[in-house]
Design a protein around this motif. Structure first.
Motif, PDB file in Angstrom:
ATOM      1  N   LEU A  47       2.072  -2.550  14.335  1.00 53.51           N
ATOM      2  CA  LEU A  47       1.264  -3.929  14.045  1.00 53.51           C
ATOM      3  C   LEU A  47       0.920  -4.084  12.652  1.00 53.51           C
ATOM      4  CD1 LEU A  47      -0.832  -4.245  17.350  1.00 53.51           C
ATOM      5  CD2 LEU A  47       1.600  -5.151  16.884  1.00 53.51           C
ATOM      6  N   THR A  48       1.180  -5.101  12.098  1.00 52.91           N
ATOM      7  CA  THR A  48       0.599  -5.504  10.621  1.00 52.91           C
ATOM      8  C   THR A  48       0.771  -7.095  10.279  1.00 52.91           C
ATOM      9  OG1 THR A  48       0.618  -4.748   8.341  1.00 52.91           O
ATOM     10  CG2 THR A  48       2.757  -4.909   9.507  1.00 52.91           C
ATOM     11  N   GLU A  49       0.124  -7.452   9.343  1.00 49.32           N
ATOM     12  CA  GLU A  49       0.374  -8.708   8.876  1.00 49.32           C
ATOM     13  C   GLU A  49       0.801  -8.409   7.479  1.00 49.32           C
ATOM     14  OE1 GLU A  49      -2.996 -11.659   7.086  1.00 49.32           O
ATOM     15  OE2 GLU A  49      -3.071 -11.488   9.144  1.00 49.32           O
ATOM     16  N   VAL A  50       1.912  -9.118   7.034  1.00 50.70           N
ATOM     17  CA  VAL A  50       2.407  -8.651   5.564  1.00 50.70           C
ATOM     18  C   VAL A  50       2.375 -10.041   4.730  1.00 50.70           C
ATOM     19  CG1 VAL A  50       4.345  -7.952   4.455  1.00 50.70           C
ATOM     20  CG2 VAL A  50       3.804  -7.060   6.724  1.00 50.70           C
ATOM     21  N   ARG A  51       1.621 -10.159   3.389  1.00 49.91           N
ATOM     22  CA  ARG A  51       2.002 -11.283   2.811  1.00 49.91           C
ATOM     23  C   ARG A  51       1.904 -11.117   1.387  1.00 49.91           C
ATOM     24  NH1 ARG A  51      -2.878 -14.594   3.354  1.00 49.91           N
ATOM     25  NH2 ARG A  51      -2.890 -14.162   5.544  1.00 49.91           N
ATOM     26  N   LEU A  52       2.183 -11.878   0.505  1.00 44.77           N
ATOM     27  CA  LEU A  52       2.360 -11.689  -1.055  1.00 44.77           C
ATOM     28  C   LEU A  52       0.832 -11.639  -1.355  1.00 44.77           C
ATOM     29  CD1 LEU A  52       5.244 -14.334  -2.221  1.00 44.77           C
ATOM     30  CD2 LEU A  52       5.132 -11.896  -2.299  1.00 44.77           C
ATOM     31  N   ALA A  53       0.546 -10.730  -2.464  1.00 42.50           N
ATOM     32  CA  ALA A  53      -0.714 -10.772  -2.720  1.00 42.50           C
ATOM     33  C   ALA A  53      -1.056 -11.933  -3.819  1.00 42.50           C
ATOM     34  CB  ALA A  53      -0.845  -9.200  -3.599  1.00 42.50           C
ATOM     35  N   GLY A 117      13.252 -11.857  -9.480  1.00 42.01           N
ATOM     36  CA  GLY A 117      12.877 -10.435 -10.110  1.00 42.01           C
ATOM     37  C   GLY A 117      11.827 -10.027  -9.818  1.00 42.01           C
ATOM     38  N   GLN A 118      10.880  -9.257 -10.736  1.00 42.34           N
ATOM     39  CA  GLN A 118       9.669  -8.672 -10.253  1.00 42.34           C
ATOM     40  C   GLN A 118       8.650  -9.388 -11.056  1.00 42.34           C
ATOM     41  OE1 GLN A 118      11.222  -4.705 -11.551  1.00 42.34           O
ATOM     42  NE2 GLN A 118      10.449  -4.021  -9.573  1.00 42.34           N
ATOM     43  N   TRP A 119       8.544 -10.780 -10.888  1.00 42.48           N
ATOM     44  CA  TRP A 119       7.207 -11.469 -11.132  1.00 42.48           C
ATOM     45  C   TRP A 119       6.527 -11.697 -10.008  1.00 42.48           C
ATOM     46  CZ3 TRP A 119       6.266 -11.899 -16.095  1.00 42.48           C
ATOM     47  CH2 TRP A 119       7.384 -11.723 -16.894  1.00 42.48           C
ATOM     48  N   ALA A 120       5.252 -11.511 -10.238  1.00 42.91           N
ATOM     49  CA  ALA A 120       4.435 -12.069  -8.840  1.00 42.91           C
ATOM     50  C   ALA A 120       4.811 -11.222  -7.758  1.00 42.91           C
ATOM     51  CB  ALA A 120       3.968 -13.442  -8.965  1.00 42.91           C
ATOM     52  N   ASP A 121       5.156 -10.164  -7.679  1.00 42.22           N
ATOM     53  CA  ASP A 121       5.946  -9.479  -6.518  1.00 42.22           C
ATOM     54  C   ASP A 121       5.049  -8.553  -5.595  1.00 42.22           C
ATOM     55  OD1 ASP A 121       5.760  -7.463  -8.404  1.00 42.22           O
ATOM     56  OD2 ASP A 121       7.761  -6.944  -8.031  1.00 42.22           O
ATOM     57  N   ARG A 122       3.775  -8.580  -5.550  1.00 42.33           N
ATOM     58  CA  ARG A 122       3.034  -7.507  -5.074  1.00 42.33           C
ATOM     59  C   ARG A 122       2.847  -7.903  -3.557  1.00 42.33           C
ATOM     60  NH1 ARG A 122      -2.407  -7.487  -7.194  1.00 42.33           N
ATOM     61  NH2 ARG A 122      -2.021  -9.721  -7.665  1.00 42.33           N
ATOM     62  N   VAL A 123       3.204  -6.940  -2.710  1.00 44.19           N
ATOM     63  CA  VAL A 123       3.257  -7.407  -1.310  1.00 44.19           C
ATOM     64  C   VAL A 123       1.980  -6.419  -0.489  1.00 44.19           C
ATOM     65  CG1 VAL A 123       4.340  -6.982   0.945  1.00 44.19           C
ATOM     66  CG2 VAL A 123       5.524  -7.987  -1.050  1.00 44.19           C
ATOM     67  N   GLN A 124       1.184  -7.214   0.178  1.00 46.30           N
ATOM     68  CA  GLN A 124       0.262  -6.401   0.943  1.00 46.30           C
ATOM     69  C   GLN A 124       0.546  -6.364   2.461  1.00 46.30           C
ATOM     70  OE1 GLN A 124      -2.915  -9.164   0.330  1.00 46.30           O
ATOM     71  NE2 GLN A 124      -3.773  -8.370  -1.437  1.00 46.30           N
ATOM     72  N   TRP A 125       0.461  -5.234   3.069  1.00 45.99           N
ATOM     73  CA  TRP A 125       0.560  -4.664   4.394  1.00 45.99           C
ATOM     74  C   TRP A 125      -0.874  -4.507   4.807  1.00 45.99           C
ATOM     75  CZ3 TRP A 125       5.677  -4.026   6.086  1.00 45.99           C
ATOM     76  CH2 TRP A 125       7.028  -3.928   4.944  1.00 45.99           C
ATOM     77  N   LEU A 126      -1.379  -5.489   5.550  1.00 50.69           N
ATOM     78  CA  LEU A 126      -2.779  -5.321   5.955  1.00 50.69           C
ATOM     79  C   LEU A 126      -2.918  -4.946   7.323  1.00 50.69           C
ATOM     80  CD1 LEU A 126      -3.687  -8.838   4.308  1.00 50.69           C
ATOM     81  CD2 LEU A 126      -3.978  -6.616   3.419  1.00 50.69           C
ATOM     82  N   ASP A 127      -4.193  -4.185   7.602  1.00 50.71           N
ATOM     83  CA  ASP A 127      -4.519  -3.766   9.019  1.00 50.71           C
ATOM     84  C   ASP A 127      -3.519  -3.128   9.720  1.00 50.71           C
ATOM     85  OD1 ASP A 127      -6.279  -3.237  10.884  1.00 50.71           O
ATOM     86  OD2 ASP A 127      -6.126  -5.092  11.744  1.00 50.71           O
ATOM     87  N   ALA A 128      -2.324  -2.435   8.820  1.00 50.13           N
ATOM     88  CA  ALA A 128      -1.205  -1.740   9.743  1.00 50.13           C
ATOM     89  C   ALA A 128      -1.981  -0.700  10.419  1.00 50.13           C
ATOM     90  CB  ALA A 128      -0.271  -1.158   8.667  1.00 50.13           C
ATOM     91  N   ARG A 129      -1.223  -0.516  11.688  1.00 50.26           N
ATOM     92  CA  ARG A 129      -1.873   0.200  12.817  1.00 50.26           C
ATOM     93  C   ARG A 129      -0.840   0.590  13.764  1.00 50.26           C
ATOM     94  NH1 ARG A 129      -3.165  -4.685  13.136  1.00 50.26           N
ATOM     95  NH2 ARG A 129      -3.447  -5.747  15.225  1.00 50.26           N
ATOM     96  N   LEU A 130      -0.708   1.773  14.611  1.00 44.49           N
ATOM     97  CA  LEU A 130      -0.134   2.167  15.539  1.00 44.49           C
ATOM     98  C   LEU A 130      -0.577   2.020  17.036  1.00 44.49           C
ATOM     99  CD1 LEU A 130       1.711   5.145  13.747  1.00 44.49           C
ATOM    100  CD2 LEU A 130       2.634   3.009  14.151  1.00 44.49           C
ATOM    101  N   VAL A 131       0.050   1.538  17.820  1.00 42.35           N
ATOM    102  CA  VAL A 131      -0.995   1.477  19.048  1.00 42.35           C
ATOM    103  C   VAL A 131       0.080   1.640  20.444  1.00 42.35           C
ATOM    104  CG1 VAL A 131      -2.181  -0.667  18.180  1.00 42.35           C
ATOM    105  CG2 VAL A 131      -0.151  -1.227  19.409  1.00 42.35           C
ATOM    106  N   ARG A 132      -0.617   2.126  21.201  1.00 42.37           N
ATOM    107  CA  ARG A 132       0.151   2.379  22.302  1.00 42.37           C
ATOM    108  C   ARG A 132       0.372   1.271  23.485  1.00 42.37           C
ATOM    109  NH1 ARG A 132       2.141   7.635  21.706  1.00 42.37           N
ATOM    110  NH2 ARG A 132       0.813   9.158  20.398  1.00 42.37           N
TER     111      ARG A 132
END
Length: 132
Positions: A47-53, A117-132
């Motif tokens: 589980l994670t939330e992914v967004r552009l920084a 290209g690579q302009w403003a391209d930082r990605v955040q993977w927030l609160d990534a976790r493994l759950v059962r």
């Protein structure tokens, strides 16, 4: 790669310093990057939330990336999920991710450059976790 911080070593911010908040758990990556995690035959969910920084320059409207989550139960990587993030696209600025894992031995998070290209391209993977 920034682990629990931005790629430049500062705090991991959502929405920029003046409009958002600091996040304590997550990864920040530039495009054309990947990170792999080895597991002990894990069954559950990622589980994670992914967004552009937030862009370094507040006037920047650039930023467009392709992201992939690859998994492996043996010797072969398979695409578990693939999506695009981009500024100016309301439905493509944030993704809530849930990936089913079945005896998974490796997870690879991939960020690739897209249209600008690579302009403003930082990605955040927030609160990534493994759950059962």
């Amino acid at each position: 790669l920034g682990t629990n911080r931005s790629v430049d070593g500062g705090p991991l911010l959502v929405g920029g310093a003046s409009r958002g908040g600091m996040v304590f758990s997550g990864l920040e990556m530039h495009s054309s990057a990947q990170v792999a995690y080895r597991l002990e035959s894990y069954t559950g969910k990622l589980l994670t939330e992914v967004r552009l920084a937030h862009p370094l320059h507040s006037s920047s409207r650039l930023g467009h990336v392709r992201c992939k989550i690859l998994t492996s139960t043996g010797d072969t990587l398979q695409v578990a999920q693939e999506f695009t993030l981009g500024r100016g696209m309301a439905d493509e600025q944030l993704k809530i991710i849930e990936v089913e894992l079945n005896k998974t031995k490796m997870i690879v998070l991939v960020v690739e450059k897209a249209e600008q290209g690579q302009w403003a391209d930082r990605v955040q993977w927030l609160d990534a976790r493994l759950v059962r």
